[in-house]
Design an enzyme around this catalytic site. Structure first.
Site, mmCIF file in Angstrom:
data_model
loop_
_atom_site.group_PDB
_atom_site.id
_atom_site.type_symbol
_atom_site.label_atom_id
_atom_site.label_comp_id
_atom_site.label_asym_id
_atom_site.label_seq_id
_atom_site.Cartn_x
_atom_site.Cartn_y
_atom_site.Cartn_z
ATOM 1 N N CYS A 111 0.813 -1.221 0.000
ATOM 2 C CA CYS A 111 0.000 0.000 0.000
ATOM 3 C C CYS A 111 0.846 1.270 0.000
ATOM 4 O O CYS A 111 0.329 2.358 -0.252
ATOM 5 C CB CYS A 111 -0.944 -0.002 1.197
ATOM 6 N N HIS A 247 -3.077 7.228 2.964
ATOM 7 C CA HIS A 247 -3.568 5.953 2.456
ATOM 8 C C HIS A 247 -4.965 5.700 3.025
ATOM 9 O O HIS A 247 -5.188 5.826 4.239
ATOM 10 C CB HIS A 247 -2.589 4.849 2.867
ATOM 11 N N ASN A 277 -10.219 0.018 0.362
ATOM 12 C CA ASN A 277 -8.758 0.145 0.342
ATOM 13 C C ASN A 277 -8.240 -0.438 -0.979
ATOM 14 O O ASN A 277 -8.239 -1.650 -1.158
ATOM 15 C CB ASN A 277 -8.187 -0.604 1.551
#
Ligand code: COA
Length: 320
Positions: A111, A247, A277
């Site tokens: 990520c 994020h 996500n």
């Protein structure tokens, strides 16, 4: 000399999967997912490949920058879900765009992938090796999650975001990147290269594994720390930051970071409600949304921050 983001783009698959859709396949509910994560919908590919999403986001970024593919010197793709072990997604994107003068390779930082790729390109530009580059964050985690595991499948979605970077006098001011490989087991996914026929173990591809609470604790501690580091090392007052683009894993993580930094929530835009996500894609997708909606003004100071498997995390301070 530094580098500046001169164009952004994104691509999200059309198929929307709601929390109620997931409640039909695992024992969960819209209330549980939304209250713990802030996620209500996610996009999941039908036919699109990782490189297709990356190339579409890249085309849009090039168009917004007014840059032709032939002008690109370097293409970096942050991803954990490339379509092939080799070649890299970056080479596939290069071929798709016709970026005939670029070198291309992937960055594997889960990520944090977009952030690590952006900081790497910045280093190449600062060193004087390249002038114009393309950075992509793309992931297709719908192919890596176990759709029978309610503790992970509700969290993720697919998508891509991209940015065109060019050597300029203002732009990226400071970068911080960190890793803690001792904690790799907290968030991981077995690859096809695990095992071989000689020792009797079939090569296999596993599902994503996550210790959610450990990841949560890691994020709320390390993200504020690295943001403070990037600000301190650059001599920047936190009050001068217009946006913190974090994020998009979980709204509770974002709220906790805002609280620890003692900054108002309106400096922390969020879109995980719509997309979940999307791993390496969250930061560039949110950046593109803000850019296209006219919310980013020239001279705005912005902090980007990513965190994820590795463990990896980092922050980038830039002037828009
Ligand atoms: N629906 C309903 N119940 C669920 C569920 C779901 N989708 N997923 C887990 N549960 C259950 C668990 O089985 C557990 O039940 P039990 O108490 O009967 O054993 C209960 O909910 C609590 O589980 P727990 O894992 O303690 O929940 P939590 O409050 O820690 O929230 C996360 C789980 C994943 C939302 C949270 O840990 C988190 O957000 N972590 C960070 C994850 C992340 O951001 N990862 C990506 C980083 S890049």
């Amino acid at each position: 000399m530094t580098s500046r983001i001169i164009g952004t783009g994104s691509y999200m698959p059309a198929q929307i999967v709601t929390n109620d859709d997931l409640a039909k396949i695992v024992d969960t509910s819209d209330e549980w997912i939304a209250s713990r994560t802030g996620i209500r919908n996610r996009r999941v590919v039908r036919e699109e490949s990782t490189s297709f999403m990356a190339a579409e986001a890249s085309r849009r970024a090039l168009e917004s920058a007014g840059v032709k593919p032939e002008e690109l010197d370097l293409i970096l793709v942050g991803t954990s879900s490339a379509d092939h072990c080799f070649p890299s997604a970056a080479c596939e994107v290069q071929g798709e765009l016709g970026a005939v003068h670029a070198a291309a390779f992937d960055i594997s930082a889960a990520c944090s992938g977009f952030l690590f790729a952006l900081n790497t390109l910045q280093a190449f530009i600062q060193a004087g090796m390249y002038k114009t580059g393309l950075v992509v964050g793309v992931d297709c985690l719908s192919k890596l999650v176990d759709w029978k595991d309610r503790s992970t499948c509700v969290l993720f979605g697919d998508g891509a975001g991209a940015a065109v970077i060019r050597a300029e006098d203002t732009g990226i001011r400071h970068t911080v990147m960190k890793s803690d490989g001792a904690k790799w087991k907290v968030l991981s996914c077995v690859s096809r290269t695990n095992g071989n026929f000689i020792n009797g173990r079939q090569p296999k591809q596993g599902y994503l594994y996550m210790d959610g609470q450990e990841v949560f604790k890691f994020a709320v501690k390390k993200v504020p720390e690295c943001i403070c580091e990037v600000l301190n090392e650059s001599g920047t007052d936190i009050g001068d930051i217009r946006y913190f683009i974090l994020h998009q894993a979980n709204y509770r993580i974002v709220e906790s970071v805002a609280k620890r930094l003692k900054q108002p929530m309106d400096k922390f835009p969020m879109n995980m409600e719509h997309y979940g996500n999307t791993s390496a894609a969250t930061v560039p997708v949110l950046l593109d949304e803000l850019n296209r909606s006219g919310k980013l003004k020239q001279g705005d100071r912005i902090v980007l921050s990513g965190f994820g498997a590795g463990l990896t995390w980092g922050a980038t301070l830039l002037e828009w």
